[in-house]
Design an enzyme around this catalytic site. Structure first.
Site, PDB file in Angstrom:
ATOM      1  N   LYS A  10     -15.555  24.537 -23.809  1.00 36.53           N
ATOM      2  CA  LYS A  10     -14.602  24.321 -22.704  1.00 36.53           C
ATOM      3  C   LYS A  10     -15.012  24.990 -21.394  1.00 36.53           C
ATOM      4  O   LYS A  10     -14.677  24.499 -20.321  1.00 36.53           O
ATOM      5  CB  LYS A  10     -13.209  24.824 -23.115  1.00 36.53           C
ATOM      6  CG  LYS A  10     -12.525  23.871 -24.067  1.00 36.53           C
ATOM      7  CD  LYS A  10     -11.136  24.315 -24.433  1.00 36.53           C
ATOM      8  CE  LYS A  10     -10.582  23.337 -25.460  1.00 36.53           C
ATOM      9  NZ  LYS A  10      -9.286  23.699 -25.967  1.00 36.53           N
ATOM     10  N   ASP A  57      -4.737  21.088 -21.565  1.00 40.69           N
ATOM     11  CA  ASP A  57      -4.210  22.141 -22.455  1.00 40.69           C
ATOM     12  C   ASP A  57      -3.110  22.921 -21.734  1.00 40.69           C
ATOM     13  O   ASP A  57      -2.046  23.175 -22.278  1.00 40.69           O
ATOM     14  CB  ASP A  57      -5.316  23.149 -22.822  1.00 40.69           C
ATOM     15  CG  ASP A  57      -6.243  22.664 -23.927  1.00 40.69           C
ATOM     16  OD1 ASP A  57      -5.868  21.738 -24.671  1.00 40.69           O
ATOM     17  OD2 ASP A  57      -7.354  23.213 -24.040  1.00 40.69           O
ATOM     18  N   GLY A  84      -7.445  36.565 -28.145  1.00 37.33           N
ATOM     19  CA  GLY A  84      -8.493  35.571 -27.895  1.00 37.33           C
ATOM     20  C   GLY A  84      -8.751  35.481 -26.402  1.00 37.33           C
ATOM     21  O   GLY A  84      -7.882  35.887 -25.597  1.00 37.33           O
TER      22      GLY A  84
END
Ligand SMILES: NC(=O)c1ccc[n+]([C@@H]2O[C@H](COP(=O)([O-])OP(=O)(O)OC[C@H]3O[C@@H](n4cnc5c(N)ncnc54)[C@H](OP(=O)(O)O)[C@@H]3O)[C@@H](O)[C@H]2O)c1
Length: 257
Positions: free
Chosen positions: A62, A98, A118
């Protein structure tokens, strides 16, 4: 007839084939899974710029794909991550659906603080959605500290406070932006989560049977719903049509057993 698809690695767990083809096959289009290792990214993107009208991007590409695209939407540029690419006349434009998916599913919830587990592309998109909802203080934990520091400077660039932490910090929202929970070995995530207090959980990991976090959280935004919403938004960008989310949801359940 047009070709669409998904690039990432590994993709054996992916549900994107089912949900995208549930809509695209009606138009005579095809959505194909292209498992793409990092060293194959450049050639795959160049191939898809010729053959496809668009594609989704997932772990681990990404952020790195940005180098190979011709244009970025304003939001994708601010986030520094792309999960949907539209191809027109061999020109590739990167978008981030997203973040919009999470913003839509959060439905105006009041968020001031967030603990993010994360620090990849999904974490960046989630942080941006939370920032747009008014979140002004972020705590970041990540296995690789360097990537946590990169997310911290991204968030600070938007004008919010961010700190990298080794310990869980209680916050309005807990975000799991790693694949942990999609596999059996999620003990480190659960141990980390249970040490803090959170009102809402956003879980990017998904499992049709439910992830461990889904069983622990009271107010839970599921990775499955995020997946469906971002896929619907991607098709809307590619084809300029309105997508029925229910149709995608039914396709998943039909294939469940
Ligand atoms: N539901 C949805 O629609 C949706 C949307 C976005 C993402 N996701 C999911 O979210 C996850 C992250 O995706 P991404 O696009 O952000 O990928 P990414 O940019 O490659 O980042 C991966 C993140 O996960 C961490 N990670 C990977 N394997 C790990 C492990 N075994 N233990 C601990 N941390 C680990 C990485 O840590 P390091 O920095 O240390 O490598 C990094 O923080 C993927 O599973 C993806 O499928 C789902």
């Amino acid at each position: 007839m047009a070709l669409y698809g998904l690039i990432g690695f590994p993709l054996s767990h992916s549900l994107s084939y089912k949900i995208n083809n549930a809509v695209l096959k009606r138009y005579g289009d095809h959505y194909v899974i292209f498992e793409t290792k990092p060293e194959e990214l450049f050639s795959t993107v160049m191939g898809l710029k010729v053959l496809s009208r668009g594609f989704n991007v997932t772990i681990p590409h990404k952020k790195s794909i940005i180098l190979y695209l011709d244009h970025l939407s304003e939001d994708a540029e601010r986030i520094g991550a792309v999960n949907a690419v539209k191809v027109e006349q061999r020109t590739a434009t990167g978008y981030n659906t997203d973040y919009l998916s999470i913003l839509n599913l959060m439905n105006g919830r009041n968020v001031q603080t967030a603990m993010i587990f994360g620090a990849g592309g999904g974490a960046r998109a989630t942080a941006y959605a939370l920032f747009r909802l008014g979140c002004n203080r972020f705590f970041i934990y990540n296995r690789t500290k360097e990537n946590a520091l990169s997310l911290k400077s991204k968030i600070e660039g938007w004008g919010a406070k961010a700190e990298v932490t080794e310990d869980p910090k209680s916050a309005d929202v807990f975000v799991n932006a790693t694949p942990m929970g999609m596999y059996a070995n999620d003990e480190a995530l659960i141990e980390f989560y249970l040490k803090g207090n959170y009102r809402t959980v956003i879980d990017l990991a998904y499992d049709l049977k439910g992830t461990s976090l889904s069983k622990l959280a009271k107010d839970y935004i599921s990775g499955i719903e995020i997946l469906i919403e971002q896929a619907a938004l991607s098709i809307e960008i590619w084809k300029g049509i309105k997508v029925d989310r229910k149709e995608m949801r039914s396709a998943l359940h039909e294939n469940k057993g």
